[in-house]
Motif scaffolding. Structure first.
Motif, short mmCIF file in Angstrom:
data_model
loop_
_atom_site.label_atom_id
_atom_site.label_comp_id
_atom_site.label_asym_id
_atom_site.label_seq_id
_atom_site.Cartn_x
_atom_site.Cartn_y
_atom_site.Cartn_z
N PRO A 1 -0.68 17.60 -5.49
CA PRO A 1 -1.06 19.02 -5.48
C PRO A 1 -2.34 19.31 -4.71
N ASP A 2 -3.18 18.28 -4.53
CA ASP A 2 -4.47 18.52 -3.88
C ASP A 2 -4.97 17.23 -3.25
N HIS A 3 -6.19 17.26 -2.71
CA HIS A 3 -6.74 16.08 -2.04
C HIS A 3 -7.07 14.97 -3.03
N ASP A 4 -7.42 15.32 -4.27
CA ASP A 4 -7.69 14.29 -5.27
C ASP A 4 -6.44 13.46 -5.55
N GLY A 5 -5.30 14.14 -5.60
CA GLY A 5 -4.05 13.42 -5.79
C GLY A 5 -3.75 12.49 -4.64
N LEU A 6 -4.06 12.92 -3.42
CA LEU A 6 -3.87 12.05 -2.24
C LEU A 6 -4.85 10.89 -2.26
N ASN A 7 -6.07 11.13 -2.76
CA ASN A 7 -7.05 10.04 -2.85
C ASN A 7 -6.55 8.95 -3.79
N THR A 8 -5.90 9.35 -4.88
CA THR A 8 -5.34 8.38 -5.82
C THR A 8 -4.25 7.54 -5.15
N VAL A 9 -3.37 8.20 -4.41
CA VAL A 9 -2.31 7.47 -3.70
C VAL A 9 -2.93 6.53 -2.66
N GLU A 10 -3.96 7.01 -1.97
CA GLU A 10 -4.61 6.18 -0.95
C GLU A 10 -5.26 4.95 -1.58
N GLN A 11 -5.84 5.13 -2.77
CA GLN A 11 -6.42 3.98 -3.47
C GLN A 11 -5.34 2.98 -3.86
N ASP A 12 -4.21 3.48 -4.36
CA ASP A 12 -3.11 2.58 -4.74
C ASP A 12 -2.59 1.82 -3.52
N LEU A 13 -2.52 2.49 -2.37
CA LEU A 13 -2.09 1.82 -1.14
C LEU A 13 -3.06 0.70 -0.78
N ALA A 14 -4.36 0.96 -0.95
CA ALA A 14 -5.36 -0.07 -0.65
C ALA A 14 -5.21 -1.26 -1.59
N ASP A 15 -4.93 -0.99 -2.89
CA ASP A 15 -4.73 -2.08 -3.86
C ASP A 15 -3.51 -2.92 -3.48
N LEU A 16 -2.42 -2.24 -3.14
CA LEU A 16 -1.20 -2.97 -2.78
C LEU A 16 -1.42 -3.82 -1.54
N LYS A 17 -2.14 -3.28 -0.56
CA LYS A 17 -2.41 -4.03 0.66
C LYS A 17 -3.33 -5.21 0.39
N ALA A 18 -4.35 -5.02 -0.45
CA ALA A 18 -5.29 -6.10 -0.75
C ALA A 18 -4.61 -7.24 -1.48
N ASN A 19 -3.62 -6.93 -2.31
CA ASN A 19 -2.91 -7.97 -3.07
C ASN A 19 -1.65 -8.46 -2.37
N ASN A 20 -1.47 -8.06 -1.09
CA ASN A 20 -0.32 -8.49 -0.29
C ASN A 20 1.01 -8.13 -0.95
#
Length: 378
Positions: free
Chosen positions: A331-350
């Protein structure tokens, strides 16, 4: 340092080890505490649900490999005292350690223990590092002895021999006790020296909540160190900083907790230290981006981000589909920030490929542009 209880309770069939364990657990956690029972007895623990409140997990395959997942489930459910009834099943039961050894036995010179020991150690690490109290029950090997009763006639009775588990297991627990068929509890091993009722050889005719209360009071003295649950809570806290999480990563490394298996919000599992460092690195990147006052909206300067790769084929269709839906409904940029953080976690853990990561990151940027464009038009 304050500690959580580690209790080993054995008894002959009919001694009532689980009801006693449930009463002791209630004393340990208090009236509002959560008790969980890992039931390896084909759901038999459910018969005590009328008298005791507890969460129930039936386990039919008692492989040592399953214990980390069991512990993670208990942590996620908020269990304050975990009862494993019986822990013997993870030794000699279906898919237990002895069966695992047999599976790895290739020849008379290769016993299979070298291959099975790491699984046993991982099981013990997961159980003993649990961020709450632990009570493990054991079966007891027995034999029938024949003697004379009061009238002089032959009378058979059961004689307890030894708990059905590996030798020396009691060294990993603070208190070990045996239950007789009369319901009396006798302490057979203890680290408590200054509480009379918890000393070696102490007998409790009807052990109940007071036993757990006494042990909890003694163990609760001292400095309280963070538990696994505390580390996970700080990692997910909205006010966490990169410096704090890097410091926590060093702390869990020093305490020997770095390799504990945890599960993130997407269901992926990995070591605790990987979760802390991945989140810390993501926060560090965010903190380096100094925020500036937003300029006045100018729709003419808004340029859509570059389109995705036309021939893109996802490597993990389910993950990509799930995250695409989350991005589209942010719904907003905060929601996108959460998704972006999850993407970073997934990438960091391969956990996610570079192909899928790049595609989803472009989706995030596209959604961010759309939200900004809608706000500027308003």
């Amino acid at each position: 340092m304050a500690e959580h209880a580690r209790i080993l309770l054995d008894g002959l069939p009919g001694a009532g080890t689980l009801p006693v364990a449930l009463r002791i657990a209630r004393g340990l956690v208090g009236e509002d505490g959560v008790i969980g029972v890992v039931d390896t007895q084909r759901g038999a623990a459910a018969r005590y649900a009328d008298e005791h409140r507890f969460l129930h997990l039936r386990v039919d395959s008692c492989s040592p490999k399953a214990m980390p997942d069991i512990v993670m489930a208990a942590v996620a459910a908020g269990v304050d005292c975990l009862i494993v009834d019986t822990f013997t099943s993870f030794w000699s039961g279906r898919d237990g350690l002895l069966m695992l050894v047999d599976q790895h036995r290739k020849s008379p010179t290769q016993s299979g223990w070298a291959e099975a020991r790491p699984y046993e150690q991982a099981m013990m690490d997961a159980l003993l590092d649990y961020p709450g109290h632990i009570i493990a029950t054991l079966r007891v090997r027995s034999e029938i002895a024949v003697g004379a009763d009061d009238t002089g006639r032959p009378s058979p009775w059961k004689v307890a021999l030894k708990p059905d588990h590996r030798d020396g297991l009691e060294y990993d627990f603070q208190v070990a006790a045996s239950l007789g068929l009369d319901g009396a509890l006798t302490i057979t091993s203890t680290c408590v020296e200054d509480v009379l009722d918890l000393q070696l050889g102490a007998v409790h005719a009807k052990p109940g909540e007071e036993f757990g209360q006494q042990l909890a009071a003694w163990l609760g003295q001292g400095v309280v160190e963070p538990t696994l649950r505390d580390y996970l809570a700080r990692c997910a806290a909205p006010d966490a900083t990169s410096a704090e999480l890097f410091a926590l990563a060093e702390q869990v490394q020093a305490r020997g907790m770095a390799g504990l298996t945890v599960r993130n919000r997407q269901g992926q599992t990995g070591p605790l230290i990987s979760l802390l460092t991945a989140k810390a690195k993501w926060l560090a990147r965010r903190e380096q981006q100094t925020p500036s006052p937003p300029p006045a909206p100018d729709t003419s300067s808004l340029v859509p981000p570059a389109s995705g790769v036309p021939d893109y084929v996802p490597d993990d269709k389910m993950t990509v589909a799930e995250l695409t839906l989350r991005i589209a409904h942010a719904p907003d940029h905060d929601g996108l920030n959460t998704v972006e953080q999850d993407l970073a976690d997934l990438k960091a853990n391969n956990v996610i490929s570079s192909n899928d990561h790049g595609h989803l990151y472009r989706q995030v940027e596209q959604r961010r542009y759309n939200l900004t464009h809608a706000g500027a038009q308003q």
